[in-house]
Write a protein that holds these residues in place. Structure first.
Motif, PDB file in Angstrom:
ATOM      1  N   VAL A   6       2.082  42.044 105.505  1.00  0.00           N
ATOM      2  CA  VAL A   6       1.271  42.252 104.292  1.00  0.00           C
ATOM      3  C   VAL A   6      -0.115  41.632 104.437  1.00  0.00           C
ATOM      4  O   VAL A   6      -1.103  42.126 103.902  1.00  0.00           O
ATOM      5  N   TYR A 258      -8.125  52.886 101.651  1.00  0.00           N
ATOM      6  CA  TYR A 258      -6.943  53.002 100.775  1.00  0.00           C
ATOM      7  C   TYR A 258      -7.300  53.826  99.536  1.00  0.00           C
ATOM      8  O   TYR A 258      -6.555  54.704  99.117  1.00  0.00           O
ATOM      9  N   ARG A 295       8.714  52.085  92.974  1.00  0.00           N
ATOM     10  CA  ARG A 295       8.110  51.011  93.755  1.00  0.00           C
ATOM     11  C   ARG A 295       9.083  50.519  94.825  1.00  0.00           C
ATOM     12  O   ARG A 295       8.711  50.346  95.997  1.00  0.00           O
ATOM     13  N   LEU A 302       8.425  51.898 103.560  1.00  0.00           N
ATOM     14  CA  LEU A 302       7.452  51.212 104.417  1.00  0.00           C
ATOM     15  C   LEU A 302       8.150  50.214 105.331  1.00  0.00           C
ATOM     16  O   LEU A 302       7.839  50.125 106.526  1.00  0.00           O
ATOM     17  N   ILE A 307       6.509  48.157 108.150  1.00  0.00           N
ATOM     18  CA  ILE A 307       5.299  47.814 107.374  1.00  0.00           C
ATOM     19  C   ILE A 307       5.698  46.896 106.218  1.00  0.00           C
ATOM     20  O   ILE A 307       6.491  47.285 105.352  1.00  0.00           O
ATOM     21  N   THR A 309       5.226  44.845 102.832  1.00  0.00           N
ATOM     22  CA  THR A 309       4.443  44.802 101.587  1.00  0.00           C
ATOM     23  C   THR A 309       5.048  43.702 100.731  1.00  0.00           C
ATOM     24  O   THR A 309       6.100  43.153 101.083  1.00  0.00           O
ATOM     25  N   LEU A 345       3.108  47.034  93.917  1.00  0.00           N
ATOM     26  CA  LEU A 345       3.336  46.665  95.315  1.00  0.00           C
ATOM     27  C   LEU A 345       1.971  46.347  95.915  1.00  0.00           C
ATOM     28  O   LEU A 345       1.024  47.127  95.738  1.00  0.00           O
ATOM     29  N   THR A 346       1.862  45.212  96.604  1.00  0.00           N
ATOM     30  CA  THR A 346       0.585  44.942  97.282  1.00  0.00           C
ATOM     31  C   THR A 346       0.727  45.393  98.725  1.00  0.00           C
ATOM     32  O   THR A 346       1.678  45.036  99.417  1.00  0.00           O
ATOM     33  N   LEU A 347      -0.222  46.210  99.135  1.00  0.00           N
ATOM     34  CA  LEU A 347      -0.173  46.827 100.465  1.00  0.00           C
ATOM     35  C   LEU A 347      -0.833  45.905 101.494  1.00  0.00           C
ATOM     36  O   LEU A 347      -1.630  45.036 101.127  1.00  0.00           O
ATOM     37  N   ILE A 361      -0.066  53.956 106.900  1.00  0.00           N
ATOM     38  CA  ILE A 361       0.598  53.388 105.713  1.00  0.00           C
ATOM     39  C   ILE A 361       0.558  54.414 104.574  1.00  0.00           C
ATOM     40  O   ILE A 361       1.572  54.677 103.913  1.00  0.00           O
ATOM     41  N   CYS A 362      -0.606  55.015 104.373  1.00  0.00           N
ATOM     42  CA  CYS A 362      -0.750  55.994 103.283  1.00  0.00           C
ATOM     43  C   CYS A 362       0.103  57.232 103.555  1.00  0.00           C
ATOM     44  O   CYS A 362       0.686  57.800 102.623  1.00  0.00           O
ATOM     45  N   ILE A 365       3.519  56.480 102.409  1.00  0.00           N
ATOM     46  CA  ILE A 365       3.608  56.452 100.940  1.00  0.00           C
ATOM     47  C   ILE A 365       3.569  57.870 100.378  1.00  0.00           C
ATOM     48  O   ILE A 365       4.329  58.218  99.470  1.00  0.00           O
TER      49      ILE A 365
END
Ligand code: T4K
Length: 367
Positions: A6, A258, A295, A302, A307, A309, A345-347, A361-362, A365
């Motif tokens: 993160v 982002y 979420r 992820l 990944i 988060t 959620l903090t990416l 990452i995107c 998602i």
């Protein structure tokens, strides 16, 4: 399989840090407000354009001491937010005060000043708002309310290093502001933190309190603890400060990518870009509200791809087991904060996160 966490601590080059700490082998002066500590303090006072900075071994103890310095009556009520790290609420309670939880705003997750006045009672003594994710609280309105009711204000500015509001440093609002220099922050001293303030009379109190209350060679005036920043921490800060502007510019690029990818997607809500605020791009929170995945599903998807988060900030501090018996606790009193905590959620976000990784990452998602 990616391996993206993160965040990732900013560090100077190995050589730069070694050069900075080299003289410690000559002086053997490792802690207790040594030369590196003094230099960092001075550089930060200039950086923040604030008369005083008291350095600490971590942000939490800085906040605890800042609240203690107010010498508030035990049992006094402090208006604060549950949408924060455990530290904020613990710092209030560990000072013998009672947290009264105010809800947050939906667009920037900071304390909702419209709800604040109805929480004020004869026992209210202070306000501890949080510039969460680096978003600035409504400092003007908080100042107005504090003055109207004679309340002290200590900002938890752990996330707001280098943030400016109308060109003014985030350090300059309220009676004092606490910053965290933890390894995960925009500016780090490994562990560390500070209190920024203008009132000259605080200088002695804070400096004494972080050093066992020792006021002079033969005088102990406060029941203080030990919360001094050491020379290795200060040296890390001196190095990191040199690269900060460049690093924030890199963070900005990550955030912009982002936003390009996620803005406008149905069911995905991004934090508002605050007017008149110069951001530090500390965190990238995303709220999944009515999106095709929840979420928790996005978190898992992820994680399966390596990944990392974080659900900052879930659970809310007013739902913590240790506050179960507090009459002011309970998430039902802060419905907006609870709504956010269940969906945010903090990416990943750090200086050398590549734009290609942001795209990957995107893709996960959005996929
Ligand atoms: N107020 C607020 C609003 C805060 O957010 C905080 C701290 C405080 C007060 C108190 O300030 P300090 O006393 O901490 O100075 C982290 C941090 O430990 C904490 O400082 C921070 N807020 C909080 C939001 O996050 P964790 O448990 O999520 O961190 P951790 O160890 O899981 O690390 C997250 C990621 O960071 C890792 O996946 C990798 C990276 N990392 C971590 C460490 C420790 C590094 O790259 N290097 C490292 O050394 O709490």
């Amino acid at each position: 399989m990616l391996n993206i966490l993160v965040t990732r601590s900013s560090m100077p080059s190995y050589e730069e840090y070694c050069e900075e700490i080299k003289e410690l082998w000559d002086t053997h002066w490792l802690t207790n407000m040594g030369p590196k500590h003094k230099q960092l303090q001075k550089e930060l006072e200039e950086y923040f354009s604030i008369p005083h900075v008291a350095l600490y071994t971590n942000g939490h103890l800085a906040l605890e001491n800042a609240i203690a310095a107010l010498n508030l009556p035990k049992g006094g009520e402090v208006i604060t937010t549950p949408f924060t790290f455990a530290s904020t609420t613990h710092a209030i309670v560990r000072n013998g005060l009672v947290p009264v939880f105010c809800d947050v705003k939906e667009d920037d997750y900071t304390i909702d000043t419209k709800m604040m006045e109805e929480l004020i009672t004869d026992n209210t003594v202070a306000i501890v708002p949080v510039h969460v994710y680096g978003n600035m609280c409504d400092v003007g309105e908080i100042d107005r309310i504090a003055k109207k009711y004679g309340l002290k204000v200590i900002y938890d500015a752990a996330h707001a290093f280098a943030v400016k509001y109308k060109g003014q440093s985030s350090a300059s609002f309220g009676d004092a502001s606490m910053f965290s220099f933890h390894a995960t922050k925009v500016f780090n001293t490994i562990e560390g933190g500070c209190v920024c303030f203008k009132d000259d009379s605080w200088l002695q109190i804070l400096n004494d309190m972080k050093n066992f209350g020792i006021h002079g060679p033969e005088s102990v005036e406060y029941v203080g603890g030990n919360a001094k920043m050491n020379e290795f921490q200060a040296a890390m800060g001196l190095c990191n400060l040199r690269h900060l502007d460049k690093e924030i510019a890199k963070r900005k690029k990550v955030v912009e990518r982002y936003r390009e990818r996620l803005e406008g997607v149905e069911g995905i809500k991004l934090s508002v870009i605050q007017k008149d605020v110069e951001s530090n791009y500390a965190y990238f929170p995303v709220v999944f509200d009515g999106y095709k995945y929840t979420r928790n599903e996005v978190f898992e998807k992820l994680a399966e791809q390596g990944i990392g988060t974080r659900k900052y900030f879930f659970p809310l501090t007013n739902s913590f087991e240790c506050y179960r018996n507090y009459p002011t606790a309970g998430t039902e009193k802060t419905p907006v904060a609870q709504h956010m905590a269940l969906r945010v959620l903090t990416l990943p976000l750090y200086v050398d996160l590549s734009l290609e990784d942001v795209d990957r990452i995107c893709d996960v998602i959005l996929g």
